[in-house]
Design an enzyme around this catalytic site. Structure first.
Site, PDB file in Angstrom:
ATOM      1  N   LYS A 179      18.184  39.384  12.702  1.00  0.00           N
ATOM      2  CA  LYS A 179      17.212  38.631  13.491  1.00  0.00           C
ATOM      3  C   LYS A 179      17.927  37.775  14.551  1.00  0.00           C
ATOM      4  CE  LYS A 179      13.767  38.376   9.796  1.00  0.00           C
ATOM      5  NZ  LYS A 179      12.790  37.485   9.123  1.00  0.00           N
ATOM      6  N   ASN A 199      15.862  33.532   8.535  1.00  0.00           N
ATOM      7  CA  ASN A 199      16.520  34.046   7.320  1.00  0.00           C
ATOM      8  C   ASN A 199      17.409  35.253   7.615  1.00  0.00           C
ATOM      9  OD1 ASN A 199      14.493  35.882   7.744  1.00  0.00           O
ATOM     10  ND2 ASN A 199      13.650  35.803   5.680  1.00  0.00           N
ATOM     11  N   TYR A 229       5.067  43.297  12.483  1.00  0.00           N
ATOM     12  CA  TYR A 229       4.638  42.310  11.489  1.00  0.00           C
ATOM     13  C   TYR A 229       3.115  42.326  11.273  1.00  0.00           C
ATOM     14  CZ  TYR A 229       9.233  40.062  11.047  1.00  0.00           C
ATOM     15  OH  TYR A 229      10.542  39.775  10.748  1.00  0.00           O
ATOM     16  N   GLU A 289       8.503  51.486  10.015  1.00  0.00           N
ATOM     17  CA  GLU A 289       9.353  50.619  10.847  1.00  0.00           C
ATOM     18  C   GLU A 289      10.397  51.445  11.613  1.00  0.00           C
ATOM     19  OE1 GLU A 289      10.652  47.671   8.020  1.00  0.00           O
ATOM     20  OE2 GLU A 289       8.654  46.766   7.928  1.00  0.00           O
ATOM     21  N   HIS A 295      15.995  41.203   8.341  1.00  0.00           N
ATOM     22  CA  HIS A 295      14.764  41.824   7.832  1.00  0.00           C
ATOM     23  C   HIS A 295      15.129  43.187   7.258  1.00  0.00           C
ATOM     24  CE1 HIS A 295      10.716  43.532   7.656  1.00  0.00           C
ATOM     25  NE2 HIS A 295      11.278  44.621   8.135  1.00  0.00           N
TER      26      HIS A 295
HETATM   27  P1  CMP Z   1      10.808  39.291   6.882  1.00  0.00           P
HETATM   28  O1  CMP Z   1      11.497  40.051   5.809  1.00  0.00           O
HETATM   29  O2  CMP Z   1      11.253  39.540   8.286  1.00  0.00           O
HETATM   30  O3  CMP Z   1       9.246  39.597   6.790  1.00  0.00           O
HETATM   31  C1  CMP Z   1       8.269  38.656   7.113  1.00  0.00           C
HETATM   32  C2  CMP Z   1       8.849  37.344   7.487  1.00  0.00           C
HETATM   33  O4  CMP Z   1       7.961  36.274   7.501  1.00  0.00           O
HETATM   34  C3  CMP Z   1       9.879  36.930   6.457  1.00  0.00           C
HETATM   35  O5  CMP Z   1      11.013  37.755   6.580  1.00  0.00           O
HETATM   36  C4  CMP Z   1      10.093  35.480   6.804  1.00  0.00           C
HETATM   37  O6  CMP Z   1      11.141  35.286   7.743  1.00  0.00           O
HETATM   38  C5  CMP Z   1       8.762  35.110   7.440  1.00  0.00           C
HETATM   39  N1  CMP Z   1       8.045  34.090   6.677  1.00  0.00           N
HETATM   40  C6  CMP Z   1       7.617  34.191   5.407  1.00  0.00           C
HETATM   41  N2  CMP Z   1       7.004  33.039   5.044  1.00  0.00           N
HETATM   42  C7  CMP Z   1       7.069  32.201   6.131  1.00  0.00           C
HETATM   43  C8  CMP Z   1       6.616  30.887   6.384  1.00  0.00           C
HETATM   44  N3  CMP Z   1       5.973  30.182   5.440  1.00  0.00           N
HETATM   45  N4  CMP Z   1       6.870  30.353   7.600  1.00  0.00           N
HETATM   46  C9  CMP Z   1       7.525  31.075   8.549  1.00  0.00           C
HETATM   47  N5  CMP Z   1       7.969  32.347   8.363  1.00  0.00           N
HETATM   48  C10 CMP Z   1       7.735  32.892   7.168  1.00  0.00           C
END
Ligand code: CMP
Length: 143
Positions: free
Chosen positions: A9, A112, A49, A126, A115
Protein backbone atom coordinates in the site's frame (compact mmCIF):
# COMPACT_ATOMS: atom_id res chain seq x y z
CA UNK A 1 -1.08 -23.79 -9.15
CA UNK A 2 -2.79 -21.27 -6.86
CA UNK A 3 -2.35 -17.51 -7.38
CA UNK A 4 -3.02 -14.54 -5.14
CA UNK A 5 -3.09 -10.77 -5.47
CA UNK A 6 -0.85 -8.85 -3.05
CA UNK A 7 -0.31 -5.11 -2.93
CA UNK A 8 2.16 -2.97 -1.01
CA UNK A 9 0.00 0.00 0.00
CA UNK A 10 1.08 3.67 -0.29
CA UNK A 11 2.51 3.69 3.27
CA UNK A 12 4.66 0.63 2.52
CA UNK A 13 5.91 2.05 -0.79
CA UNK A 14 6.81 5.41 0.78
CA UNK A 15 8.60 3.69 3.65
CA UNK A 16 10.76 1.75 1.15
CA UNK A 17 9.34 -1.63 2.20
CA UNK A 18 8.82 -3.09 -1.31
CA UNK A 19 12.14 -4.96 -1.27
CA UNK A 20 11.65 -6.33 2.24
CA UNK A 21 8.14 -7.55 1.43
CA UNK A 22 9.04 -9.08 -1.95
CA UNK A 23 12.01 -10.77 -0.29
CA UNK A 24 9.82 -12.47 2.33
CA UNK A 25 7.60 -14.07 -0.30
CA UNK A 26 10.59 -15.04 -2.48
CA UNK A 27 12.37 -16.65 0.47
CA UNK A 28 9.22 -18.54 1.42
CA UNK A 29 9.37 -20.16 -2.02
CA UNK A 30 6.56 -18.42 -3.90
CA UNK A 31 7.07 -17.13 -7.43
CA UNK A 32 6.31 -13.61 -8.58
CA UNK A 33 4.32 -13.84 -11.81
CA UNK A 34 3.28 -10.18 -12.21
CA UNK A 35 4.13 -6.80 -10.71
CA UNK A 36 3.55 -3.11 -11.34
CA UNK A 37 4.17 0.18 -9.56
CA UNK A 38 1.10 2.30 -10.17
CA UNK A 39 -1.27 4.98 -8.98
CA UNK A 40 -4.72 3.40 -8.55
CA UNK A 41 -7.47 5.40 -10.30
CA UNK A 42 -10.42 6.18 -7.98
CA UNK A 43 -12.80 4.01 -10.01
CA UNK A 44 -10.50 0.98 -9.72
CA UNK A 45 -10.08 1.59 -5.96
CA UNK A 46 -13.88 1.65 -5.54
CA UNK A 47 -14.21 -1.60 -7.48
CA UNK A 48 -11.36 -3.27 -5.60
CA UNK A 49 -12.85 -2.36 -2.22
CA UNK A 50 -16.47 -2.76 -3.39
CA UNK A 51 -17.35 -5.19 -0.58
CA UNK A 52 -16.61 -2.39 1.95
CA UNK A 53 -18.84 0.18 0.21
CA UNK A 54 -21.29 0.42 3.12
CA UNK A 55 -18.60 0.68 5.81
CA UNK A 56 -18.09 4.07 7.48
CA UNK A 57 -14.40 4.01 6.55
CA UNK A 58 -14.96 3.38 2.81
CA UNK A 59 -14.19 6.99 1.77
CA UNK A 60 -11.05 7.01 3.90
CA UNK A 61 -10.01 3.64 2.44
CA UNK A 62 -10.36 4.85 -1.16
CA UNK A 63 -8.64 8.17 -0.38
CA UNK A 64 -5.70 6.39 1.20
CA UNK A 65 -5.18 3.70 -1.45
CA UNK A 66 -5.22 6.40 -4.18
CA UNK A 67 -2.97 8.80 -2.22
CA UNK A 68 0.32 7.53 -3.65
CA UNK A 69 1.84 4.72 -5.68
CA UNK A 70 1.17 1.10 -4.76
CA UNK A 71 3.11 -2.00 -5.79
CA UNK A 72 0.61 -4.52 -7.15
CA UNK A 73 1.72 -8.14 -7.47
CA UNK A 74 0.54 -11.60 -8.40
CA UNK A 75 2.23 -14.49 -6.59
CA UNK A 76 1.95 -18.17 -7.33
CA UNK A 77 2.52 -21.29 -5.25
CA UNK A 78 0.94 -24.05 -3.22
CA UNK A 79 -1.62 -22.61 -0.74
CA UNK A 80 -0.30 -19.13 -1.51
CA UNK A 81 -3.60 -17.39 -0.63
CA UNK A 82 -3.80 -18.62 2.99
CA UNK A 83 -0.05 -18.67 3.56
CA UNK A 84 0.37 -15.09 2.36
CA UNK A 85 -2.42 -14.03 4.74
CA UNK A 86 -0.55 -15.71 7.61
CA UNK A 87 2.67 -13.99 6.59
CA UNK A 88 0.84 -10.62 6.47
CA UNK A 89 -0.66 -11.00 9.97
CA UNK A 90 -3.93 -9.62 11.36
CA UNK A 91 -5.56 -6.69 9.56
CA UNK A 92 -5.05 -4.45 12.58
CA UNK A 93 -1.29 -4.20 13.21
CA UNK A 94 -1.91 -3.95 16.97
CA UNK A 95 -3.16 -7.56 16.86
CA UNK A 96 -0.59 -8.82 14.34
CA UNK A 97 2.05 -11.20 15.69
CA UNK A 98 5.74 -10.23 15.62
CA UNK A 99 7.37 -11.83 12.60
CA UNK A 100 4.41 -11.03 10.36
CA UNK A 101 4.60 -8.12 7.90
CA UNK A 102 1.95 -6.05 9.69
CA UNK A 103 3.29 -7.08 13.10
CA UNK A 104 6.76 -5.89 12.16
CA UNK A 105 5.96 -2.81 10.07
CA UNK A 106 2.27 -1.81 10.42
CA UNK A 107 1.07 1.15 12.44
CA UNK A 108 -2.72 1.49 12.16
CA UNK A 109 -5.62 -0.49 10.67
CA UNK A 110 -5.76 1.94 7.74
CA UNK A 111 -1.99 2.18 7.19
CA UNK A 112 -1.33 -1.54 7.45
CA UNK A 113 1.32 -1.78 4.70
CA UNK A 114 -0.08 -4.63 2.60
CA UNK A 115 -3.28 -6.02 1.12
CA UNK A 116 -3.77 -9.67 0.19
CA UNK A 117 -6.71 -11.60 -1.27
CA UNK A 118 -8.70 -13.49 1.37
CA UNK A 119 -10.11 -16.33 -0.79
CA UNK A 120 -9.77 -17.97 -4.21
CA UNK A 121 -12.78 -15.97 -5.45
CA UNK A 122 -11.27 -12.63 -4.31
CA UNK A 123 -7.89 -13.59 -5.74
CA UNK A 124 -9.41 -14.26 -9.18
CA UNK A 125 -11.44 -11.04 -9.03
CA UNK A 126 -8.56 -8.84 -7.82
CA UNK A 127 -6.00 -10.30 -10.27
CA UNK A 128 -8.49 -9.62 -13.07
CA UNK A 129 -9.00 -6.02 -11.93
CA UNK A 130 -5.29 -5.18 -11.86
CA UNK A 131 -3.64 -7.38 -14.50
CA UNK A 132 -4.26 -8.48 -18.08
CA UNK A 133 -3.48 -12.14 -18.74
CA UNK A 134 -0.49 -11.19 -20.95
CA UNK A 135 1.06 -9.23 -18.06
CA UNK A 136 1.55 -12.46 -16.11
CA UNK A 137 4.52 -14.71 -16.82
CA UNK A 138 4.99 -18.46 -16.77
CA UNK A 139 8.08 -20.19 -15.43
CA UNK A 140 9.66 -23.31 -16.85
CA UNK A 141 10.49 -25.78 -14.11
CA UNK A 142 14.27 -25.45 -13.56
CA UNK A 143 14.72 -27.60 -10.47
P1 CMP B 1 -7.23 -4.59 3.42
O1 CMP B 1 -6.72 -5.97 3.59
O2 CMP B 1 -6.62 -3.76 2.35
O3 CMP B 1 -8.80 -4.67 3.16
C1 CMP B 1 -9.69 -3.70 3.61
C2 CMP B 1 -9.02 -2.63 4.39
O4 CMP B 1 -9.86 -1.81 5.14
C3 CMP B 1 -8.12 -3.26 5.43
O5 CMP B 1 -7.01 -3.84 4.80
C4 CMP B 1 -7.81 -2.08 6.32
O6 CMP B 1 -6.65 -1.38 5.92
C5 CMP B 1 -9.04 -1.20 6.11
N1 CMP B 1 -9.81 -1.02 7.33
C6 CMP B 1 -10.40 -1.98 8.06
N2 CMP B 1 -11.02 -1.42 9.13
C7 CMP B 1 -10.78 -0.07 9.06
C8 CMP B 1 -11.15 1.03 9.87
N3 CMP B 1 -11.89 0.86 10.98
N4 CMP B 1 -10.72 2.26 9.50
C9 CMP B 1 -9.97 2.41 8.37
N5 CMP B 1 -9.60 1.39 7.55
C10 CMP B 1 -10.01 0.17 7.90
Amino acid sequence: MERTFLMVKPDGVQRNLIGEIVSRFEKKGFQLVGAKLMHIPTELAEQHYGEHKERPFFGELVDFITSGPVFAMVWEGENVIATARQMMGSTNPKDAAPGTIRGDFGLTVGKNVIHGSDSPASAAREIGLFFKEDELVEYKKLV
